[in-house]
Motif scaffolding. Structure first.
Motif, PDB file in Angstrom:
ATOM      1  N   HIS A  26      12.006  34.871 -76.833  1.00  0.00           N
ATOM      2  CA  HIS A  26      13.089  35.572 -76.140  1.00  0.00           C
ATOM      3  C   HIS A  26      13.095  35.408 -74.627  1.00  0.00           C
ATOM      4  O   HIS A  26      13.917  36.035 -73.950  1.00  0.00           O
ATOM      5  CB  HIS A  26      13.037  37.070 -76.476  1.00  0.00           C
ATOM      6  N   GLY A  27      12.211  34.584 -74.075  1.00  0.00           N
ATOM      7  CA  GLY A  27      12.204  34.462 -72.626  1.00  0.00           C
ATOM      8  C   GLY A  27      11.094  33.593 -72.097  1.00  0.00           C
ATOM      9  O   GLY A  27      10.634  32.656 -72.751  1.00  0.00           O
TER      10      GLY A  27
ATOM     11  N   GLU B  97      12.071  38.656 -69.834  1.00  0.00           N
ATOM     12  CA  GLU B  97      12.833  38.624 -71.078  1.00  0.00           C
ATOM     13  C   GLU B  97      14.273  38.265 -70.731  1.00  0.00           C
ATOM     14  O   GLU B  97      14.901  38.906 -69.891  1.00  0.00           O
ATOM     15  CB  GLU B  97      12.776  39.979 -71.772  1.00  0.00           C
ATOM     16  N   ILE B  98      14.792  37.221 -71.382  1.00  0.00           N
ATOM     17  CA  ILE B  98      16.159  36.763 -71.113  1.00  0.00           C
ATOM     18  C   ILE B  98      17.090  37.115 -72.260  1.00  0.00           C
ATOM     19  O   ILE B  98      18.230  37.530 -72.047  1.00  0.00           O
ATOM     20  CB  ILE B  98      16.160  35.245 -70.837  1.00  0.00           C
ATOM     21  N   ILE B  99      16.613  36.956 -73.479  1.00  0.00           N
ATOM     22  CA  ILE B  99      17.421  37.276 -74.655  1.00  0.00           C
ATOM     23  C   ILE B  99      17.113  38.713 -75.055  1.00  0.00           C
ATOM     24  O   ILE B  99      16.008  39.031 -75.507  1.00  0.00           O
ATOM     25  CB  ILE B  99      17.122  36.310 -75.815  1.00  0.00           C
ATOM     26  N   GLY B 100      18.089  39.592 -74.869  1.00  0.00           N
ATOM     27  CA  GLY B 100      17.892  41.007 -75.147  1.00  0.00           C
ATOM     28  C   GLY B 100      17.852  41.315 -76.631  1.00  0.00           C
ATOM     29  O   GLY B 100      18.179  40.470 -77.475  1.00  0.00           O
ATOM     30  N   VAL B 101      17.472  42.541 -76.940  1.00  0.00           N
ATOM     31  CA  VAL B 101      17.326  42.972 -78.335  1.00  0.00           C
ATOM     32  C   VAL B 101      18.607  42.752 -79.119  1.00  0.00           C
ATOM     33  O   VAL B 101      18.593  42.301 -80.270  1.00  0.00           O
ATOM     34  CB  VAL B 101      16.908  44.457 -78.389  1.00  0.00           C
TER      35      VAL B 101
ATOM     36  N   GLU C  12      20.765  40.512 -78.891  1.00  0.00           N
ATOM     37  CA  GLU C  12      21.119  39.101 -79.084  1.00  0.00           C
ATOM     38  C   GLU C  12      20.104  38.341 -79.932  1.00  0.00           C
ATOM     39  O   GLU C  12      20.248  37.141 -80.147  1.00  0.00           O
ATOM     40  CB  GLU C  12      21.229  38.402 -77.720  1.00  0.00           C
ATOM     41  N   ARG C  13      19.091  39.007 -80.430  1.00  0.00           N
ATOM     42  CA  ARG C  13      17.963  38.301 -81.041  1.00  0.00           C
ATOM     43  C   ARG C  13      18.277  37.675 -82.382  1.00  0.00           C
ATOM     44  O   ARG C  13      17.527  36.846 -82.866  1.00  0.00           O
ATOM     45  CB  ARG C  13      16.754  39.232 -81.125  1.00  0.00           C
ATOM     46  N   GLY C  14      19.377  38.047 -83.004  1.00  0.00           N
ATOM     47  CA  GLY C  14      19.808  37.341 -84.200  1.00  0.00           C
ATOM     48  C   GLY C  14      20.717  36.176 -83.897  1.00  0.00           C
ATOM     49  O   GLY C  14      21.099  35.410 -84.787  1.00  0.00           O
ATOM     50  N   LEU C  15      21.050  36.016 -82.603  1.00  0.00           N
ATOM     51  CA  LEU C  15      21.997  34.980 -82.191  1.00  0.00           C
ATOM     52  C   LEU C  15      21.316  33.771 -81.559  1.00  0.00           C
ATOM     53  O   LEU C  15      21.758  32.637 -81.750  1.00  0.00           O
ATOM     54  CB  LEU C  15      23.006  35.567 -81.189  1.00  0.00           C
ATOM     55  N   ARG C  16      20.266  34.036 -80.774  1.00  0.00           N
ATOM     56  CA  ARG C  16      19.656  32.965 -79.979  1.00  0.00           C
ATOM     57  C   ARG C  16      18.137  33.079 -80.008  1.00  0.00           C
ATOM     58  O   ARG C  16      17.579  34.149 -80.229  1.00  0.00           O
ATOM     59  CB  ARG C  16      20.099  33.047 -78.510  1.00  0.00           C
ATOM     60  N   ARG C  17      17.478  31.962 -79.731  1.00  0.00           N
ATOM     61  CA  ARG C  17      16.048  31.943 -79.430  1.00  0.00           C
ATOM     62  C   ARG C  17      15.786  30.731 -78.547  1.00  0.00           C
ATOM     63  O   ARG C  17      16.612  29.810 -78.469  1.00  0.00           O
ATOM     64  CB  ARG C  17      15.195  31.868 -80.691  1.00  0.00           C
ATOM     65  N   PHE C  18      14.655  30.722 -77.858  1.00  0.00           N
ATOM     66  CA  PHE C  18      14.348  29.597 -76.978  1.00  0.00           C
ATOM     67  C   PHE C  18      13.649  28.472 -77.728  1.00  0.00           C
ATOM     68  O   PHE C  18      13.019  28.682 -78.767  1.00  0.00           O
ATOM     69  CB  PHE C  18      13.501  30.062 -75.791  1.00  0.00           C
TER      70      PHE C  18
ATOM     71  N   ILE D  69      18.476  27.907 -78.725  1.00  0.00           N
ATOM     72  CA  ILE D  69      19.065  27.522 -80.006  1.00  0.00           C
ATOM     73  C   ILE D  69      20.087  28.586 -80.401  1.00  0.00           C
ATOM     74  O   ILE D  69      19.821  29.787 -80.277  1.00  0.00           O
ATOM     75  CB  ILE D  69      17.994  27.428 -81.104  1.00  0.00           C
ATOM     76  N   ASP D  70      21.256  28.159 -80.856  1.00  0.00           N
ATOM     77  CA  ASP D  70      22.228  29.044 -81.486  1.00  0.00           C
ATOM     78  C   ASP D  70      21.805  29.179 -82.950  1.00  0.00           C
ATOM     79  O   ASP D  70      21.983  28.258 -83.746  1.00  0.00           O
ATOM     80  CB  ASP D  70      23.638  28.445 -81.365  1.00  0.00           C
ATOM     81  N   LEU D  71      21.221  30.323 -83.304  1.00  0.00           N
ATOM     82  CA  LEU D  71      20.612  30.483 -84.622  1.00  0.00           C
ATOM     83  C   LEU D  71      21.625  30.434 -85.757  1.00  0.00           C
ATOM     84  O   LEU D  71      21.305  29.997 -86.875  1.00  0.00           O
ATOM     85  CB  LEU D  71      19.840  31.803 -84.674  1.00  0.00           C
ATOM     86  N   LYS D  72      22.837  30.854 -85.503  1.00  0.00           N
ATOM     87  CA  LYS D  72      23.865  30.797 -86.541  1.00  0.00           C
ATOM     88  C   LYS D  72      24.389  29.370 -86.702  1.00  0.00           C
ATOM     89  O   LYS D  72      24.561  28.878 -87.821  1.00  0.00           O
ATOM     90  CB  LYS D  72      25.017  31.741 -86.200  1.00  0.00           C
ATOM     91  N   ALA D  73      24.621  28.680 -85.583  1.00  0.00           N
ATOM     92  CA  ALA D  73      25.181  27.328 -85.635  1.00  0.00           C
ATOM     93  C   ALA D  73      24.250  26.345 -86.330  1.00  0.00           C
ATOM     94  O   ALA D  73      24.708  25.460 -87.065  1.00  0.00           O
ATOM     95  CB  ALA D  73      25.511  26.835 -84.223  1.00  0.00           C
ATOM     96  N   VAL D  74      22.929  26.490 -86.126  1.00  0.00           N
ATOM     97  CA  VAL D  74      22.008  25.517 -86.715  1.00  0.00           C
ATOM     98  C   VAL D  74      21.971  25.625 -88.240  1.00  0.00           C
ATOM     99  O   VAL D  74      21.607  24.660 -88.922  1.00  0.00           O
ATOM    100  CB  VAL D  74      20.575  25.647 -86.150  1.00  0.00           C
ATOM    101  N   ARG D  75      22.370  26.764 -88.782  1.00  0.00           N
ATOM    102  CA  ARG D  75      22.356  26.921 -90.236  1.00  0.00           C
ATOM    103  C   ARG D  75      23.379  26.020 -90.929  1.00  0.00           C
ATOM    104  O   ARG D  75      23.266  25.762 -92.131  1.00  0.00           O
ATOM    105  CB  ARG D  75      22.608  28.385 -90.609  1.00  0.00           C
ATOM    106  N   TYR D  76      24.363  25.551 -90.192  1.00  0.00           N
ATOM    107  CA  TYR D  76      25.364  24.653 -90.773  1.00  0.00           C
ATOM    108  C   TYR D  76      24.845  23.226 -90.922  1.00  0.00           C
ATOM    109  O   TYR D  76      25.441  22.410 -91.622  1.00  0.00           O
ATOM    110  CB  TYR D  76      26.642  24.645 -89.917  1.00  0.00           C
ATOM    111  N   GLY D  77      23.739  22.899 -90.248  1.00  0.00           N
ATOM    112  CA  GLY D  77      23.149  21.577 -90.374  1.00  0.00           C
ATOM    113  C   GLY D  77      23.903  20.511 -89.612  1.00  0.00           C
ATOM    114  O   GLY D  77      24.881  20.779 -88.897  1.00  0.00           O
ATOM    115  N   LEU D  78      23.435  19.270 -89.771  1.00  0.00           N
ATOM    116  CA  LEU D  78      24.029  18.147 -89.047  1.00  0.00           C
ATOM    117  C   LEU D  78      25.490  17.956 -89.445  1.00  0.00           C
ATOM    118  O   LEU D  78      25.809  17.807 -90.628  1.00  0.00           O
ATOM    119  CB  LEU D  78      23.266  16.857 -89.347  1.00  0.00           C
ATOM    120  N   GLY D  79      26.353  17.951 -88.448  1.00  0.00           N
ATOM    121  CA  GLY D  79      27.765  17.668 -88.688  1.00  0.00           C
ATOM    122  C   GLY D  79      28.500  18.729 -89.477  1.00  0.00           C
ATOM    123  O   GLY D  79      29.646  18.514 -89.882  1.00  0.00           O
ATOM    124  N   GLY D  80      27.861  19.884 -89.697  1.00  0.00           N
ATOM    125  CA  GLY D  80      28.476  20.888 -90.557  1.00  0.00           C
ATOM    126  C   GLY D  80      29.148  22.040 -89.833  1.00  0.00           C
ATOM    127  O   GLY D  80      29.688  22.945 -90.481  1.00  0.00           O
TER     128      GLY D  80
END
Length: 318
Positions: free
Chosen positions: A91-92, A108-112, A114-120, A136-147
């Motif tokens: 988180h920071g 600490e940069i990523i607040g409580v 936002e912790r389901g949204l981002r990580r370093f 890292i955008d934690l939601k976006a990476v779940r779509y995988g490459l090109g998804g």
């Protein structure tokens, strides 16, 4: 030695080799010939320190392994603070102790909320001793490459600069999986990998102010299974980037011309660093997330080529 045609084999494997083992963020210290890296995927996360024989640069024995209290994804040495790293944790920004593995939170940069949204994730230090770290955008990476759906909007990951005075500055946005960061030998250009975005960006860089401008697309791997992971730059300004899912490190000129591709026996190469007495040996970490036959991911590799020398890693000035 010349570019290898056969995949390069590991020179070090961890004593325990679990399925999820993933090495990241290697750094070499010349005064005692040690290689340092982290395994943020272990539970708990780990810091590894490997002593190398000064003559052969082969391991003198097993690595010293410290269990960490948080997932550290990148670290760099601190100028004037022996035995201490600056690091990105989940988180920071923090300071990590080499002897104990204790993490001291610096900011600490990523607040409580936002912790389901981002990580370093990855980062680096510029020539003025400022620490850059990417999210890292934690939601976006779940779509995988090109998804990533067209209606997703701009990814939520950001690129930050943390200065020695303790101030933090958001430098860019729209990142899916922020990864390798590096600077040209003249410190006028900065390169930045977005792994899941499969893009490498180029910025004009002002060394004195730490500002970036004129962002442009440098490499685009869209349509392949390859992801640009960690990167380093050599003394001639060529970019060496680890290829996750590509079993290789690719080398590109400053005008994005592909110079060579160096094969390794690990499918998921993660991050290179320069080291050795003359800073002319490329050390690289790797990961393994499956049990594919012949995949030697999770091990460390080294490569040397006549006439090639790397840029020395900068140290944080705080």
């Amino acid at each position: 030695m010349a570019t290898a045609l056969q995949p390069i084999k590991p020179f070090h494997a961890p004593q325990t080799h679990p399925k999820s083992w993933g090495g990241e963020a290697p750094i070499y210290r010349s005064r005692d010939n040690t290689l340092h890296w982290v395994d943020p995927l272990s539970s708990p996360p780990e810091l590894h320190i490997l002593s190398l024989n000064p003559s052969t640069l082969l391991p003198d024995g097993p690595a010293r392994v410290l269990k960490l209290e948080d997932s550290v994804t990148v670290m760099c040495f601190r100028k004037g603070f022996e035995g201490s790293y600056i690091c990105a944790y989940t988180h920071g920004v923090g300071y990590l102790d080499e002897e104990t593995g204790k993490l001291e939170v610096a900011r600490e940069i990523i607040g409580v909320e936002e912790r389901g949204l981002r990580r370093f994730n990855d980062g680096g230090v510029d020539a003025k001793g400022r620490f850059w770290l990417a999210e890292i955008d934690l939601k976006a990476v779940r779509y995988g490459l090109g998804g990533l759906p067209a209606d997703y909007g701009s990814p939520k990951g950001r690129l930050w600069r943390y200065d020695p005075d303790g101030s933090a500055h958001c430098m860019d946005e729209g990142v899916i999986c922020g990864n390798g960061i590096g600077w040209s030998p003249d410190n006028k250009t900065m390169y930045f990998n977005d792994s899941l975005g499969q893009k490498t960006f180029r910025y004009d860089f002002d060394l004195e102010t730490g500002s970036i401008s004129n962002k442009s697309l440098f490499l685009d791997f869209n349509g392949t299974i390859h992801e640009q992971d960690g990167l380093v730059i050599d003394s001639k300004g060529n970019i060496w980037t680890a290829i996750y899912n590509g079993s290789s490190i690719m080398v590109f000129s400053h005008v994005a011309q592909k110079i060579k591709e160096i094969p390794f026996s690990a499918k998921k190469m993660t991050c290179p660093t320069w080291g050795g007495p003359n800073n002319d040996i490329l050390f690289a970490t790797s990961a393994i997330l499956s049990n594919e036959e012949g995949d030697e991911g999770g091990c460390l590799f080294k490569y040397q080529e006549e006439g090639v020398k790397g840029l020395v890693k900068n140290e944080f000035s705080g």
